[in-house]
Design an enzyme around this catalytic site. Structure first.
Site, PDB file in Angstrom:
ATOM      1  N   HIS A 350       4.710 -17.810  -7.020  1.00  9.23           N
ATOM      2  CA  HIS A 350       4.443 -18.749  -8.105  1.00  9.23           C
ATOM      3  C   HIS A 350       5.275 -18.470  -9.347  1.00  9.23           C
ATOM      4  CE1 HIS A 350       1.951 -15.929 -10.541  1.00  9.23           C
ATOM      5  NE2 HIS A 350       1.607 -15.428  -9.362  1.00  9.23           N
ATOM      6  N   CYS A 372       0.115 -11.260  -5.471  1.00  7.28           N
ATOM      7  CA  CYS A 372       1.009 -12.413  -5.358  1.00  7.28           C
ATOM      8  C   CYS A 372       2.391 -12.082  -5.907  1.00  7.28           C
ATOM      9  CB  CYS A 372       0.425 -13.609  -6.097  1.00  7.28           C
ATOM     10  SG  CYS A 372      -1.029 -14.301  -5.276  1.00  7.28           S
TER      11      CYS A 372
END
Length: 450
Positions: A350, A372
């Protein structure tokens, strides 16, 4: 006086005679040694000649495999690294042929499934000293059918190379790393690390594709390969040592423009709830809403003031029946784009509002996420992915982005993605090494000694 002179002359004659005899004796020994040495040399030359003659009688395929073993061209001798030496000592063509045939499936097995001691590694990370670290390393192994491999080996019109190439990692660094194996510039520890990284490339999931994404943890790097060449590369932020990014293979299937952020309960408990208790406007400022039981904006709304949060902050309480969701905005923790790939760890790539971190390649700055992967250039990637892997036009996707609308964009063909742990790399023709940030180089071992 005459008697003394006489005695002196006799002494000289005796001494001269003794020396002459000794010289003759020494000459005899030298001649004997020379003959013996020559005889040994002749025997050795005959043995070597016979050996060469034996090797000449091998089939073309056997000679090809023998040459591959001599150089270990596919780095798959592993625990049988002295096999070639033993083979050279065999005295008959039949013995050599038999051993080559028997060993071929073993070589294929080592090439396909690596020589990492997987069971020892799995046992090691279960020990108490690692219990607080989220170690997760996927090995993608295949079952080798020995009979089928031997049948392939016995075919006259199929080369050894063509068989082995079907089991070889498609990663472009595989043979590049092998070319450095015998470098005199490497010490024992560096050779062990290089060999370990060669083996790690073997156990990536094989998608039979030269187009793929690689997210390499210890180098904090994103790479997009097309036709086996690196066409796009930039920095990443990865999981901390305590909240490690898992090592796995998957496929990028879609991306979300202007995403919501489903805040994990662990982060809500450690950060969001305490801050909201201190500042009544915190949730509103951060565009965070609460829903009951599930991450769904259509689920039942919950007001922060309606819940007694103290009991959920206790250390022994793991489950929180309320879900915190950050709505799309320029201050969203996910940034403006979120790239999704299937996995069991709820990790993804992201955008990020903390772009300053990409300027410093230090563990304390770049290994800080909860698992992440944050991307340095997510919008540039969005443009490339849209144009090459979706039926959409970049103009249409950019319109959604600029107007802060939320939409999911599916890839027309899923793109293979590997999260890897490779601690060696090649720069300017030289082999270099990264830091071992998760400690895998220390706890992951080969099934043989370097």
């Amino acid at each position: 006086m005459k008697i003394n002179t006489y005695i002196f002359l006799i002494t000289i004659i005796i001494a001269f005679t003794a020396c002459s005899n000794k010289t003759v004796q020494n000459q005899y020994v030298i001649n004997t040694d020379y003959k013996e040495d020559k005889k040994v040399q002749e025997i050795e030359e005959k043995v070597l000649k016979d050996k060469i003659n034996i090797l000449d009688t091998l089939s073309k395929k056997e000679k090809e495999f023998l040459e591959i073993l001599k150089k270990d061209s596919y780095s798959s001798l592993c625990s049988q690294k002295d096999f070639y030496t033993k083979l050279e000592k065999l005295e008959s063509k039949e013995e050599i042929s038999k051993k080559l045939k028997e060993f071929f499936p073993i070589y294929v097995e080592n090439l396909e499934n690596s020589c990492i001691n997987k069971e020892a590694f799995k046992s090691e990370i279960k020990k108490n000293k690692y219990k607080d670290l989220k170690y997760s390393y996927e090995f993608y192994t295949k079952k080798i059918n020995t009979q089928n491999i031997i049948k392939e080996y016995e075919k006259h019109n199929v080369s050894i190379k063509s068989i082995l190439d079907n089991h070889t990692p498609s990663h472009p660094d595989f043979f590049k790393f092998i070319s450095f194996k015998n470098s005199s510039d490497l010490n024992k520890k560096q050779k062990a690390r290089l060999n370990l990284n060669i083996e790690r490339l073997k156990v990536l999931k094989d998608y039979k594709s030269n187009d793929f994404i690689q997210l390499n943890i210890p180098s904090y790097n994103f790479s997009l390969y097309e036709n086996g060449k690196n066409v796009k590369s930039f920095g990443t932020v990865v999981g901390s040592k305590k909240n490690q990014t898992p090592i796995l293979s998957s496929k990028l299937s879609y991306f979300i423009v202007n995403p919501t952020w489903n805040i994990p309960s662990s982060i809500a408990k450690k950060s969001i709830i305490p801050k909201a208790l201190k500042d009544k406007k915190f949730l509103k400022k951060k565009n965070i809403v609460i829903r009951e039981k599930r991450y769904d904006l259509d689920a039942k709304k919950v007001k922060f003031s309606e819940v007694k949060w103290d009991k959920y902050l206790k250390e022994d309480v793991k489950y929180i029946p309320y879900k915190f969701i950050q709505l799309p905005s320029k201050t969203n923790g996910m940034g403006r784009v979120k790239y999704m790939f299937k996995n069991d760890h709820a990790v993804y790539m992201h955008d990020t509002i903390g772009s300053w971190r990409f300027k410093i390649p230090k563990e304390s700055i770049r290994a800080v996420s909860h698992g992440c992967i944050r991307l340095e250039h997510p919008i540039s990637l969005m443009k490339h992915i849209t144009k090459k892997y979706t039926p959409k036009t970049y103009k249409s996707v950019r319109y959604i982005y600029d107007n802060e609308k939320t939409d999911s964009i599916s890839l027309s063909k899923k793109l293979p993605l590997h999260i890897t742990y490779i601690t060696s790399y090649i720069k300017d023709g030289k082999l270099k090494f990264t830091d071992d940030i998760y400690g895998y180089d220390k706890i992951q071992k080969l099934n043989y000694e370097i």
